[in-house]
Design a protein around this motif. Structure first.
Motif, PDB file in Angstrom:
ATOM      1  N   VAL A 154       0.847  -1.192   0.000  1.00 42.86           N
ATOM      2  CA  VAL A 154       0.000   0.000   0.000  1.00 42.86           C
ATOM      3  C   VAL A 154       0.887   1.248   0.000  1.00 42.86           C
ATOM      4  CG1 VAL A 154      -1.847   1.233   1.197  1.00 42.86           C
ATOM      5  CG2 VAL A 154      -1.719  -1.269   1.344  1.00 42.86           C
ATOM      6  N   VAL A 155       0.577   2.209  -0.871  1.00 42.98           N
ATOM      7  CA  VAL A 155       1.296   3.480  -0.912  1.00 42.98           C
ATOM      8  C   VAL A 155       0.403   4.558  -0.301  1.00 42.98           C
ATOM      9  CG1 VAL A 155       2.400   5.208  -2.371  1.00 42.98           C
ATOM     10  CG2 VAL A 155       2.570   2.782  -2.965  1.00 42.98           C
ATOM     11  N   LEU A 156       0.939   5.247   0.716  1.00 41.97           N
ATOM     12  CA  LEU A 156       0.196   6.286   1.417  1.00 41.97           C
ATOM     13  C   LEU A 156       0.950   7.606   1.340  1.00 41.97           C
ATOM     14  CD1 LEU A 156      -0.695   4.258   4.659  1.00 41.97           C
ATOM     15  CD2 LEU A 156      -2.134   4.583   2.638  1.00 41.97           C
ATOM     16  N   GLU A 157       0.223   8.706   1.241  1.00 39.96           N
ATOM     17  CA  GLU A 157       0.849  10.020   1.273  1.00 39.96           C
ATOM     18  C   GLU A 157       1.551  10.186   2.619  1.00 39.96           C
ATOM     19  OE1 GLU A 157       1.898  13.963   1.639  1.00 39.96           O
ATOM     20  OE2 GLU A 157       0.349  13.141   2.955  1.00 39.96           O
ATOM     21  N   HIS A 158       2.740  10.763   2.605  1.00 47.33           N
ATOM     22  CA  HIS A 158       3.644  10.740   3.758  1.00 47.33           C
ATOM     23  C   HIS A 158       3.019  11.282   5.032  1.00 47.33           C
ATOM     24  CE1 HIS A 158       7.077  11.728   6.340  1.00 47.33           C
ATOM     25  NE2 HIS A 158       7.766  10.844   5.630  1.00 47.33           N
ATOM     26  N   ASP A 159       2.316  12.400   4.958  1.00 50.90           N
ATOM     27  CA  ASP A 159       1.814  13.050   6.164  1.00 50.90           C
ATOM     28  C   ASP A 159       0.341  12.761   6.440  1.00 50.90           C
ATOM     29  OD1 ASP A 159       4.311  14.272   6.714  1.00 50.90           O
ATOM     30  OD2 ASP A 159       3.843  15.864   5.276  1.00 50.90           O
ATOM     31  N   SER A 160      -0.492  12.798   5.384  1.00 54.16           N
ATOM     32  CA  SER A 160      -1.939  12.652   5.583  1.00 54.16           C
ATOM     33  C   SER A 160      -2.390  11.202   5.674  1.00 54.16           C
ATOM     34  CB  SER A 160      -2.697  13.339   4.443  1.00 54.16           C
ATOM     35  OG  SER A 160      -2.527  12.624   3.230  1.00 54.16           O
ATOM     36  N   GLY A 161      -1.553  10.274   5.178  1.00 57.77           N
ATOM     37  CA  GLY A 161      -1.959   8.872   5.159  1.00 57.77           C
ATOM     38  C   GLY A 161      -2.955   8.548   4.070  1.00 57.77           C
ATOM     39  N   ALA A 162      -3.217   9.498   3.155  1.00 56.80           N
ATOM     40  CA  ALA A 162      -4.169   9.248   2.070  1.00 56.80           C
ATOM     41  C   ALA A 162      -3.614   8.194   1.123  1.00 56.80           C
ATOM     42  CB  ALA A 162      -4.447  10.536   1.308  1.00 56.80           C
ATOM     43  N   PRO A 163      -4.385   7.146   0.814  1.00 58.11           N
ATOM     44  CA  PRO A 163      -3.914   6.130  -0.126  1.00 58.11           C
ATOM     45  C   PRO A 163      -3.790   6.697  -1.528  1.00 58.11           C
ATOM     46  CG  PRO A 163      -6.194   5.717   0.522  1.00 58.11           C
ATOM     47  CD  PRO A 163      -5.710   6.838   1.365  1.00 58.11           C
ATOM     48  N   ILE A 164      -2.737   6.282  -2.238  1.00 60.94           N
ATOM     49  CA  ILE A 164      -2.478   6.750  -3.593  1.00 60.94           C
ATOM     50  C   ILE A 164      -2.591   5.561  -4.542  1.00 60.94           C
ATOM     51  CG2 ILE A 164      -0.818   7.847  -5.143  1.00 60.94           C
ATOM     52  CD1 ILE A 164       0.451   9.154  -2.664  1.00 60.94           C
ATOM     53  N   THR A 165      -3.451   5.679  -5.534  1.00 53.24           N
ATOM     54  CA  THR A 165      -3.641   4.596  -6.500  1.00 53.24           C
ATOM     55  C   THR A 165      -2.489   4.587  -7.503  1.00 53.24           C
ATOM     56  OG1 THR A 165      -4.966   6.009  -7.948  1.00 53.24           O
ATOM     57  CG2 THR A 165      -6.154   4.722  -6.284  1.00 53.24           C
ATOM     58  N   THR A 166      -2.360   3.500  -8.245  1.00 54.36           N
ATOM     59  CA  THR A 166      -1.288   3.413  -9.235  1.00 54.36           C
ATOM     60  C   THR A 166      -1.447   4.473 -10.325  1.00 54.36           C
ATOM     61  OG1 THR A 166      -2.510   1.651 -10.386  1.00 54.36           O
ATOM     62  CG2 THR A 166      -0.781   0.974  -8.862  1.00 54.36           C
ATOM     63  N   GLU A 167      -2.692   4.811 -10.673  1.00 51.99           N
ATOM     64  CA  GLU A 167      -2.881   5.859 -11.679  1.00 51.99           C
ATOM     65  C   GLU A 167      -2.660   7.247 -11.093  1.00 51.99           C
ATOM     66  OE1 GLU A 167      -7.240   4.975 -10.428  1.00 51.99           O
ATOM     67  OE2 GLU A 167      -5.339   3.909 -10.606  1.00 51.99           O
ATOM     68  N   GLY A 168      -2.639   7.352  -9.757  1.00 53.60           N
ATOM     69  CA  GLY A 168      -2.429   8.636  -9.097  1.00 53.60           C
ATOM     70  C   GLY A 168      -0.993   8.923  -8.724  1.00 53.60           C
ATOM     71  N   LEU A 169      -0.091   7.958  -8.914  1.00 49.08           N
ATOM     72  CA  LEU A 169       1.326   8.172  -8.592  1.00 49.08           C
ATOM     73  C   LEU A 169       1.923   9.225  -9.515  1.00 49.08           C
ATOM     74  CD1 LEU A 169       2.635   4.537  -7.977  1.00 49.08           C
ATOM     75  CD2 LEU A 169       2.646   6.397  -6.304  1.00 49.08           C
ATOM     76  N   ARG A 170       2.641  10.191  -8.921  1.00 50.84           N
ATOM     77  CA  ARG A 170       3.240  11.272  -9.689  1.00 50.84           C
ATOM     78  C   ARG A 170       4.650  11.574  -9.178  1.00 50.84           C
ATOM     79  NH1 ARG A 170      -0.734  10.160 -11.948  1.00 50.84           N
ATOM     80  NH2 ARG A 170      -2.449  11.460 -12.695  1.00 50.84           N
ATOM     81  N   TYR A 171       5.481  12.099 -10.061  1.00 50.59           N
ATOM     82  CA  TYR A 171       6.821  12.527  -9.676  1.00 50.59           C
ATOM     83  C   TYR A 171       6.729  13.581  -8.573  1.00 50.59           C
ATOM     84  CZ  TYR A 171      11.329  14.871  -9.799  1.00 50.59           C
ATOM     85  OH  TYR A 171      12.529  15.434  -9.436  1.00 50.59           O
ATOM     86  N   GLY A 172       7.595  13.440  -7.576  1.00 47.86           N
ATOM     87  CA  GLY A 172       7.689  14.431  -6.510  1.00 47.86           C
ATOM     88  C   GLY A 172       6.848  14.133  -5.282  1.00 47.86           C
ATOM     89  N   GLN A 173       5.933  13.186  -5.361  1.00 51.19           N
ATOM     90  CA  GLN A 173       5.119  12.862  -4.190  1.00 51.19           C
ATOM     91  C   GLN A 173       5.988  12.275  -3.081  1.00 51.19           C
ATOM     92  OE1 GLN A 173       2.408  10.195  -6.189  1.00 51.19           O
ATOM     93  NE2 GLN A 173       0.721  11.663  -6.142  1.00 51.19           N
ATOM     94  N   ARG A 174       5.737  12.701  -1.864  1.00 53.33           N
ATOM     95  CA  ARG A 174       6.391  12.112  -0.693  1.00 53.33           C
ATOM     96  C   ARG A 174       5.459  11.043  -0.142  1.00 53.33           C
ATOM     97  NH1 ARG A 174       6.617  15.221   3.450  1.00 53.33           N
ATOM     98  NH2 ARG A 174       8.425  14.262   4.445  1.00 53.33           N
ATOM     99  N   VAL A 175       5.937   9.819  -0.088  1.00 52.88           N
ATOM    100  CA  VAL A 175       5.071   8.694   0.231  1.00 52.88           C
ATOM    101  C   VAL A 175       5.714   7.776   1.265  1.00 52.88           C
ATOM    102  CG1 VAL A 175       4.043   8.725  -2.077  1.00 52.88           C
ATOM    103  CG2 VAL A 175       5.999   7.226  -1.621  1.00 52.88           C
ATOM    104  N   ARG A 176       4.890   6.923   1.823  1.00 57.56           N
ATOM    105  CA  ARG A 176       5.338   5.833   2.681  1.00 57.56           C
ATOM    106  C   ARG A 176       4.669   4.558   2.191  1.00 57.56           C
ATOM    107  NH1 ARG A 176       4.024   8.887   8.216  1.00 57.56           N
ATOM    108  NH2 ARG A 176       4.766   7.020   9.303  1.00 57.56           N
ATOM    109  N   VAL A 177       5.439   3.493   2.133  1.00 56.66           N
ATOM    110  CA  VAL A 177       4.948   2.227   1.599  1.00 56.66           C
ATOM    111  C   VAL A 177       4.774   1.245   2.755  1.00 56.66           C
ATOM    112  CG1 VAL A 177       5.376   0.332  -0.013  1.00 56.66           C
ATOM    113  CG2 VAL A 177       6.139   2.660  -0.575  1.00 56.66           C
TER     114      VAL A 177
END
Length: 359
Positions: A295-318
């Motif tokens: 699961v890929v989550l936005e680093h601070d908010s914990g919002a899940p990021i879909t594969t189509e939503g992945l973008r350069y520069g996003q800070r994430v936690r897996v």
């Protein structure tokens, strides 16, 4: 005990479902809009698997196709109902309950819309406990439950019913039809009795979606770490934190296929996906593979990021988390292990140990 989904509870359900979608399952926002439209001021009853009578008629409802297409080709409730009605006509009996084929993303909320439109109860369970890209990749397949007859409907008013020799052939033929019908369609199949549903489905999955969504929202309100809340509820662990530096993605043969590279203090993590994240590799070492959850989550908010939503520069936690234990059986690994998707690595469980069952 049964409970009810209202329009107000849809956002939390969709948020939790996006976590369990492991990057796939379709845009949860689109699914939430569809469900809220269908429910209106009413509600949908959600019943536990344990309460199902043996002679219940259970069918699922889902979107089939590439999640990337949903950005421009929005589904509607008429398609959902048309697929179920086509199946019911072939079965010559009416469904008594609606089930989720998977619990990830849009396919956790499309069944809510179907249940609302048809006035039927929804099961608190699903066929995977996560999301997978292919139709046959559900636990009912391991129990000999057939996907066909399968109702298919598109946004143009076309409907079809497939009758196939096994679930893999259902996937193959339905996938071709989905591509020709615009790369996304609504489907309904896996008709089963209440007794079969109790045995083969993952119990409590919709409740888990709501709990995950609530946990993220509570953590945000309390200014504590929402990612830690997800890890704790799923019994998983955080694999990696960093910045997305590269995404290679293409919609081919009805799937969103590709990979993403994330860099951080520990090196570089590569995620390989086919709609859903399937393999996580750190500095050439495989950390975890399908069927466990990545699961890929936005680093601070914990919002899940879909594969189509992945973008350069996003800070994430897996984050990695365990799948339903039945997926780690010999049959489960053959159905949805890394070898099936063409990855040359052994099944690796989220705690880092090598899965002993050969694919």
């Amino acid at each position: 005990m049964s409970w009810h989904i209202t329009a107000d509870s849809i956002p939390g359900l969709a948020l939790g479902a996006a976590v369990l979608g492991t990057g796939g399952g379709g845009d949860p926002y689109v699914g939430a809009l569809l469900a809220r439209q269908a429910i209106g001021d009413g509600s949908v009853e959600v019943v536990p698997l344990a309460s199902l009578p043996d002679d219940a008629v259970v069918v699922n409802a889902a979107m089939m196709g590439a999640p990337t297409v949903m950005v421009e080709k929005l589904p509607n409730v008429d398609e959902v109902v048309a697929a179920i009605e086509a199946l019911a006509a072939q079965l010559d009996r009416r469904p008594t309950h609606i089930a989720c084929a998977e619990v990830g993303g849009v396919n956790s909320t499309i069944p809510v819309a179907a249940a609302a439109m048809l006035g039927l109860p929804l099961l608190d369970g699903d066929g995977m406990g996560r999301a997978f890209p292919e139709l046959q990749m559900v636990l009912p397949t391991l129990y000999g439950i057939t996907a066909s007859p399968l109702g298919i409907a598109d946004d143009k008013g076309n409907t079809a019913v497939l009758s196939t020799v096994d679930n893999l052939w259902t996937e193959r033929i339905a996938r071709v039809a989905a591509v020709e019908m615009g790369c996304s369609v609504m489907i309904s199949g896996f008709a089963m009795s209440g007794a079969q549903a109790r045995e083969s489905l993952v119990a409590g999955s919709l409740s888990l979606c709501v709990e995950l969504g609530d946990a993220i929202e509570r953590a945000r309100s309390a200014n504590v770490d929402p990612v830690a809340a997800v890890v704790d509820r799923l019994g998983g662990r955080e694999l990696f934190a960093g910045k997305v530096v590269d995404v290679a993605r293409a919609t081919t043969t009805g799937f969103a296929r590709g990979s993403a590279r994330i860099t951080g203090d520990a090196g570089a993590l590569t995620l390989s996906f086919q709609n859903e994240h399937l393999v996580a590799t750190l500095n050439d070492e495989v950390l975890v593979t399908t069927p466990d959850l990545i699961v890929v989550l936005e680093h601070d908010s914990g919002a899940p990021i879909t594969t189509e939503g992945l973008r350069y520069g996003q800070r994430v936690r897996v984050v990695a988390a365990p799948a339903d234990e039945r997926w780690h059986s010999e049959g489960g690994i053959a159905l949805a292990g890394p070898a099936y998707f063409g990855y040359d690595c052994p099944p690796t469980r989220f705690d880092g140990s090598i899965q002993e069952v050969a694919a």
